[in-house]
Design a protein around this motif. Structure first.
Motif, PDB file in Angstrom:
ATOM      1  N   PRO A 129       0.803  -1.225   0.000  1.00  0.00           N
ATOM      2  CA  PRO A 129       0.000   0.000   0.000  1.00  0.00           C
ATOM      3  C   PRO A 129       0.834   1.273   0.000  1.00  0.00           C
ATOM      4  N   ASP A 130       2.134   1.173   0.210  1.00  0.00           N
ATOM      5  CA  ASP A 130       3.024   2.324   0.347  1.00  0.00           C
ATOM      6  C   ASP A 130       3.937   2.390  -0.872  1.00  0.00           C
ATOM      7  N   TRP A 131       3.861   3.468  -1.645  1.00  0.00           N
ATOM      8  CA  TRP A 131       4.612   3.535  -2.893  1.00  0.00           C
ATOM      9  C   TRP A 131       6.130   3.600  -2.681  1.00  0.00           C
ATOM     10  N   PRO A 132       6.688   4.461  -1.818  1.00  0.00           N
ATOM     11  CA  PRO A 132       8.141   4.435  -1.630  1.00  0.00           C
ATOM     12  C   PRO A 132       8.651   3.063  -1.184  1.00  0.00           C
ATOM     13  N   ALA A 133       7.885   2.381  -0.332  1.00  0.00           N
ATOM     14  CA  ALA A 133       8.290   1.043   0.108  1.00  0.00           C
ATOM     15  C   ALA A 133       8.275   0.067  -1.062  1.00  0.00           C
ATOM     16  N   PHE A 134       7.291   0.202  -1.952  1.00  0.00           N
ATOM     17  CA  PHE A 134       7.238  -0.667  -3.129  1.00  0.00           C
ATOM     18  C   PHE A 134       8.448  -0.414  -4.027  1.00  0.00           C
ATOM     19  N   TRP A 135       8.740   0.857  -4.293  1.00  0.00           N
ATOM     20  CA  TRP A 135       9.837   1.164  -5.215  1.00  0.00           C
ATOM     21  C   TRP A 135      11.181   0.712  -4.644  1.00  0.00           C
ATOM     22  N   ALA A 136      11.324   0.805  -3.341  1.00  0.00           N
ATOM     23  CA  ALA A 136      12.563   0.336  -2.707  1.00  0.00           C
ATOM     24  C   ALA A 136      12.643  -1.189  -2.704  1.00  0.00           C
ATOM     25  N   GLY A 137      11.621  -1.839  -2.163  1.00  0.00           N
ATOM     26  CA  GLY A 137      11.702  -3.280  -1.929  1.00  0.00           C
ATOM     27  C   GLY A 137      11.422  -4.155  -3.114  1.00  0.00           C
ATOM     28  N   ARG A 138      10.567  -3.676  -4.054  1.00  0.00           N
ATOM     29  CA  ARG A 138      10.195  -4.496  -5.209  1.00  0.00           C
ATOM     30  C   ARG A 138      10.953  -4.115  -6.472  1.00  0.00           C
ATOM     31  N   ARG A 139      11.669  -3.005  -6.425  1.00  0.00           N
ATOM     32  CA  ARG A 139      12.392  -2.558  -7.608  1.00  0.00           C
ATOM     33  C   ARG A 139      13.879  -2.338  -7.302  1.00  0.00           C
ATOM     34  N   ARG A 154      25.100   2.570  -2.089  1.00  0.00           N
ATOM     35  CA  ARG A 154      24.557   3.850  -2.541  1.00  0.00           C
ATOM     36  C   ARG A 154      23.043   3.766  -2.731  1.00  0.00           C
ATOM     37  N   ILE A 155      22.578   2.645  -3.269  1.00  0.00           N
ATOM     38  CA  ILE A 155      21.135   2.486  -3.487  1.00  0.00           C
ATOM     39  C   ILE A 155      20.413   2.318  -2.158  1.00  0.00           C
ATOM     40  N   GLU A 156      21.025   1.626  -1.210  1.00  0.00           N
ATOM     41  CA  GLU A 156      20.416   1.525   0.121  1.00  0.00           C
ATOM     42  C   GLU A 156      20.270   2.901   0.758  1.00  0.00           C
ATOM     43  N   ALA A 157      21.281   3.747   0.570  1.00  0.00           N
ATOM     44  CA  ALA A 157      21.207   5.105   1.126  1.00  0.00           C
ATOM     45  C   ALA A 157      20.080   5.896   0.457  1.00  0.00           C
ATOM     46  N   LEU A 158      19.944   5.740  -0.857  1.00  0.00           N
ATOM     47  CA  LEU A 158      18.852   6.407  -1.565  1.00  0.00           C
ATOM     48  C   LEU A 158      17.498   5.892  -1.075  1.00  0.00           C
ATOM     49  N   CYS A 159      17.372   4.597  -0.933  1.00  0.00           N
ATOM     50  CA  CYS A 159      16.084   4.023  -0.534  1.00  0.00           C
ATOM     51  C   CYS A 159      15.670   4.487   0.860  1.00  0.00           C
ATOM     52  N   ALA A 160      16.635   4.724   1.714  1.00  0.00           N
ATOM     53  CA  ALA A 160      16.304   5.245   3.054  1.00  0.00           C
ATOM     54  C   ALA A 160      15.687   6.631   2.972  1.00  0.00           C
ATOM     55  N   ARG A 161      15.946   7.347   1.883  1.00  0.00           N
ATOM     56  CA  ARG A 161      15.416   8.704   1.702  1.00  0.00           C
ATOM     57  C   ARG A 161      14.154   8.744   0.838  1.00  0.00           C
ATOM     58  N   LEU A 162      13.762   7.628   0.272  1.00  0.00           N
ATOM     59  CA  LEU A 162      12.629   7.646  -0.662  1.00  0.00           C
ATOM     60  C   LEU A 162      11.338   8.208  -0.054  1.00  0.00           C
ATOM     61  N   PRO A 163      11.038   7.953   1.235  1.00  0.00           N
ATOM     62  CA  PRO A 163       9.816   8.561   1.785  1.00  0.00           C
ATOM     63  C   PRO A 163       9.798  10.080   1.683  1.00  0.00           C
ATOM     64  N   GLU A 164      10.975  10.718   1.625  1.00  0.00           N
ATOM     65  CA  GLU A 164      11.042  12.167   1.462  1.00  0.00           C
ATOM     66  C   GLU A 164      11.005  12.579  -0.013  1.00  0.00           C
ATOM     67  N   ARG A 261      22.683   8.425 -12.715  1.00  0.00           N
ATOM     68  CA  ARG A 261      21.411   8.674 -12.028  1.00  0.00           C
ATOM     69  C   ARG A 261      21.628   8.837 -10.536  1.00  0.00           C
ATOM     70  N   LEU A 262      22.451   7.981  -9.953  1.00  0.00           N
ATOM     71  CA  LEU A 262      22.727   8.099  -8.518  1.00  0.00           C
ATOM     72  C   LEU A 262      23.430   9.411  -8.199  1.00  0.00           C
ATOM     73  N   ALA A 263      24.418   9.767  -9.020  1.00  0.00           N
ATOM     74  CA  ALA A 263      25.167  10.997  -8.771  1.00  0.00           C
ATOM     75  C   ALA A 263      24.261  12.224  -8.861  1.00  0.00           C
ATOM     76  N   SER A 264      23.343  12.223  -9.837  1.00  0.00           N
ATOM     77  CA  SER A 264      22.444  13.364  -9.988  1.00  0.00           C
ATOM     78  C   SER A 264      21.522  13.525  -8.791  1.00  0.00           C
ATOM     79  N   LEU A 265      21.309  12.406  -8.073  1.00  0.00           N
ATOM     80  CA  LEU A 265      20.456  12.434  -6.884  1.00  0.00           C
ATOM     81  C   LEU A 265      21.246  12.688  -5.601  1.00  0.00           C
ATOM     82  N   GLY A 266      22.571  12.793  -5.748  1.00  0.00           N
ATOM     83  CA  GLY A 266      23.411  13.073  -4.601  1.00  0.00           C
ATOM     84  C   GLY A 266      23.878  11.845  -3.855  1.00  0.00           C
ATOM     85  N   PHE A 267      23.904  10.679  -4.513  1.00  0.00           N
ATOM     86  CA  PHE A 267      24.313   9.432  -3.848  1.00  0.00           C
ATOM     87  C   PHE A 267      25.453   8.755  -4.610  1.00  0.00           C
TER      88      PHE A 267
END
Length: 267
Positions: A129-139, A154-164, A261-267
């Motif tokens: 039911p939670d979109w950031p959680a879906f994008w992190a865990g399923r993608r 780096r992706i784990e660090a990004l995923c921790a910020r996805l709710p924001e 893509r990661l660099a453009s997002l600051g990760f």
């Protein structure tokens, strides 16, 4: 009689007179078949054709052009053959309108009724039911052990910020799921969606994929309509998933796409 010929005969009541390969067979075999009764059909062979047939049916049920499924048996999917033409302004306009229509159809949660795959890359779709959680865990982190360690961190660090960074509950739109220009068949002034990997999610994910290898022209954007504020900032988050798929399927030549893509997002 070959297995394909037997399948075509059992499903359509005619035999294969001629067959020629079609483009788009990176992960499966696609052929144009001329039948003994004069019909022409497309045959796609692969392990997930029944799931693809259901997705094509969902797209057509949404009122969006897609090839008609003529039959499925085993690893063979038979579809109507469409005359392909060069992309035109009218075709791009038709694609924009079709995609807006597709995204207007919504589901109860993010995900899909069954998992899917791009070749060896599994696509888990168990609903959330939670979109950031879906994008992190399923993608992005669906298979962390398949990623180089530095990328995974780096992706784990990004995923921790996805709710924001992502909306918590955008409309769960019907997505094509693999929308690049090679999966659009332009025919006259129409645009048909092919080779889907459907799920319910944020419509911007389809748009980000469509921008991965080039930008669609103004006719597309005019027909699709207004985008939500902040969509450009989210685009690289959504492009990261297909970039990771390409890295895993086709090798280190796509590492730069992931890194940028990661660099453009600051990760």
């Amino acid at each position: 009689m070959s297995g394909l010929n037997q399948t075509v005969l059992s499903l359509l009541g005619a035999e294969v007179a001629r067959a020629r390969p079609l483009h788009g067979g990176d992960l499966s075999e696609v052929q144009l078949l001329s039948l003994t009764d004069g019909r022409r059909v497309v045959a796609k062979t692969g392990p997930l054709v029944a799931a693809e047939a259901a997705m094509l049916g969902a797209i057509r049920a949404a009122g969006v052009p897609a090839p008609e499924v003529l039959g499925v048996a085993g690893h063979v999917l038979l579809m109507e053959a469409l005359e392909e033409t060069a992309a035109s302004a009218a075709g791009w306009q038709a694609l924009g309108a079709a995609l807006r229509q597709l995204h207007s159809v919504t589901g109860p949660q993010y995900g899909w009724a069954e998992d899917y795959a791009f070749g060896a890359v599994a696509i888990p779709n168990a609903p959330l039911p939670d979109w950031p959680a879906f994008w992190a865990g399923r993608r992005l982190l669906a298979a962390p052990d398949a990623l180089p360690r530095d990328l995974r961190l780096r992706i784990e660090a990004l995923c921790a910020r996805l709710p924001e960074l992502l909306p918590a509950a955008p409309p769960a739109a019907l997505l094509h799921g693999d929308l690049w220009t090679g999966n659009v068949l332009f025919s006259g002034g129409s645009a048909y969606l092919i080779d889907p990997a459907c799920y319910w999610g944020h419509g911007e994910a389809d748009l980000a994929m469509l921008h991965l290898f080039g930008a669609p022209p103004a006719a597309f954007h005019e027909a699709y309509g207004q985008l939500e504020p902040g969509h450009e900032a989210r685009r690289h988050i959504y492009q990261l998933w297909p970039a990771l798929v390409h890295l895993r399927l086709f090798g280190a030549g796509y590492r730069g796409m992931v890194d940028s893509r990661l660099a453009s997002l600051g990760f």
